[in-house]
Design a protein around this motif. Structure first.
Motif, PDB file in Angstrom:
ATOM      1  N   ALA A   1       0.605  -1.223   0.198  1.00  0.00           N
ATOM      2  CA  ALA A   1       0.114   0.220   0.072  1.00  0.00           C
ATOM      3  C   ALA A   1       0.886   1.216  -0.381  1.00  0.00           C
TER       4      ALA A   1
ATOM      5  N   ARG B   1       2.757   1.639  -3.868  1.00  0.00           N
ATOM      6  CA  ARG B   1       1.925   2.253  -4.737  1.00  0.00           C
ATOM      7  C   ARG B   1       1.517   3.437  -4.209  1.00  0.00           C
ATOM      8  N   ALA B   2       1.095   3.927  -3.009  1.00  0.00           N
ATOM      9  CA  ALA B   2       0.778   5.211  -2.365  1.00  0.00           C
ATOM     10  C   ALA B   2       2.148   6.424  -2.966  1.00  0.00           C
TER      11      ALA B   2
ATOM     12  N   ASP C   1       2.443   6.472  -6.645  1.00  0.00           N
ATOM     13  CA  ASP C   1       1.037   7.677  -7.169  1.00  0.00           C
ATOM     14  C   ASP C   1       1.440   8.714  -7.444  1.00  0.00           C
TER      15      ASP C   1
ATOM     16  N   GLY D   1      -3.778   9.200   1.156  1.00  0.00           N
ATOM     17  CA  GLY D   1      -3.134   8.268  -0.230  1.00  0.00           C
ATOM     18  C   GLY D   1      -2.847   6.570   0.222  1.00  0.00           C
ATOM     19  N   VAL D   2      -2.238   7.213   1.517  1.00  0.00           N
ATOM     20  CA  VAL D   2      -1.617   5.246   1.754  1.00  0.00           C
ATOM     21  C   VAL D   2      -2.817   4.540   2.389  1.00  0.00           C
TER      22      VAL D   2
ATOM     23  N   GLN E   1      -5.234   2.836  -0.209  1.00  0.00           N
ATOM     24  CA  GLN E   1      -4.868   1.879  -1.166  1.00  0.00           C
ATOM     25  C   GLN E   1      -4.653   0.951   0.068  1.00  0.00           C
TER      26      GLN E   1
ATOM     27  N   PHE F   1      -7.883  -0.312   0.117  1.00  0.00           N
ATOM     28  CA  PHE F   1      -8.637  -1.531  -1.237  1.00  0.00           C
ATOM     29  C   PHE F   1      -7.639  -2.980  -1.395  1.00  0.00           C
ATOM     30  N   LEU F   2      -6.219  -2.915  -0.959  1.00  0.00           N
ATOM     31  CA  LEU F   2      -5.353  -3.598  -0.495  1.00  0.00           C
ATOM     32  C   LEU F   2      -6.403  -4.904   0.452  1.00  0.00           C
TER      33      LEU F   2
END
Ligand code: BTN
Length: 258
Positions: A91, A94-95, A98, A178-179, A182, A185-186
């Protein structure tokens, strides 16, 4: 933060901010023991007793970093707790990606590296029954602003800040939102399907597999080659004497680096 928390799990009414706390992980665990729901988020601008992995301290000065702990209650077997560390690393990776930050690497199990230096760490602490996790606290510390001079002397050359290594605009609430997006979602995917569908993506951020490593355990040290991530998320290392060892808790450092 409230307008940025748009998910169903991490919501404004579950968000707790403090200018100073001893440790967001400790406080989140206290809330979880008192029945706090999954999705509870504890954030502090400064920690006086920030906790790191393996009983270490986590340097937590004010104004420069993200210190955040979340309460999760996955209906999954307790042996999967370690996978939540990996999932949280993903996560974070990804953040950061992004936000336009390139070259993010995950070092098993819980470090995020940029330019070979640690920029974030994760401390997962779980309470479980034999069959089921009661709660899991995922604590994340991200070094955002300032230079490496913010760190104690022993971390110089090993840790860095996002601001030191990248030129994208950095605003801690946006980074944290953002973290959390993610992670939500994960985590949803993990609860339905486990870690297996996330494994390939995790491996794409990892810098250990195939490399010669030095492993430090409570019982001693050995060197070998990092071969694979097993189904539970532990690292399989082939020792120099040929024996395949499953590393559950320890420090794993690529050889040639400190
Ligand atoms: C490590 O790399 O050793 C893990 C560091 C985890 C630090 C974070 S900061 C927020 C949360 N609260 C703590 O006391 N520790 C974690």
């Amino acid at each position: 933060m409230a307008p940025l928390l748009t998910g169903a799990l991490f919501r404004p009414d579950r968000y707790h901010f403090f200018p100073v706390l001893d440790s967001t992980n400790r406080y989140a665990a206290q809330l979880a023991q008192a029945g706090a729901e999954a999705g509870t988020v504890v954030v502090a601008d400064q920690q006086t007793h920030g906790r790191g992995r393996l009983g270490r301290q986590w340097s937590s000065p004010p104004g420069v970093s993200v210190y955040c702990s979340v309460v999760l209650r996955p209906d999954r077997p307790p042996q999967e707790a370690a996978q939540l560390t990996l999932l949280s690393g993903l996560a974070l990776a990804r953040a950061l990606t992004d936000l336009g930050i390139g070259g993010v690497e995950i070092k098993w199990p819980n470090d995020l590296l940029l330019a070979g230096r640690k920029v974030a760490g994760i401390l997962t602490e779980a309470r479980a029954d034999p069959q089921r996790m009661q709660y899991v606290i995922v604590g994340m510390g991200v070094n955002v602003h300032g230079t490496e001079a913010v760190f104690p002397v022993e971390l110089r050359g090993k840790a860095t800040t996002l601001a030191s290594v990248c030129s994208v605009p950095l605003y801690r609430p946006v980074l944290l939102a953002g973290v959390l997006a993610q992670l939500e979602f994960l985590y949803g995917r993990f609860c339905r399907e486990g870690f297996a569908p996330l494994r390939e993506e995790w491996l794409s951020f990892s810098r250990l597999l195939g490399r010669s490593v030095q492993v430090s355990l409570a019982s001693g040290r050995f060197s070998g080659r990092a071969m694979a991530l097993d189904g539970d998320g532990y690292l399989l290392v082939q020792r120099d004497d040929g024996m395949l060892t499953r590393v559950v808790a320890g420090d794993v450092v690529p050889l040639g680096e400190d």
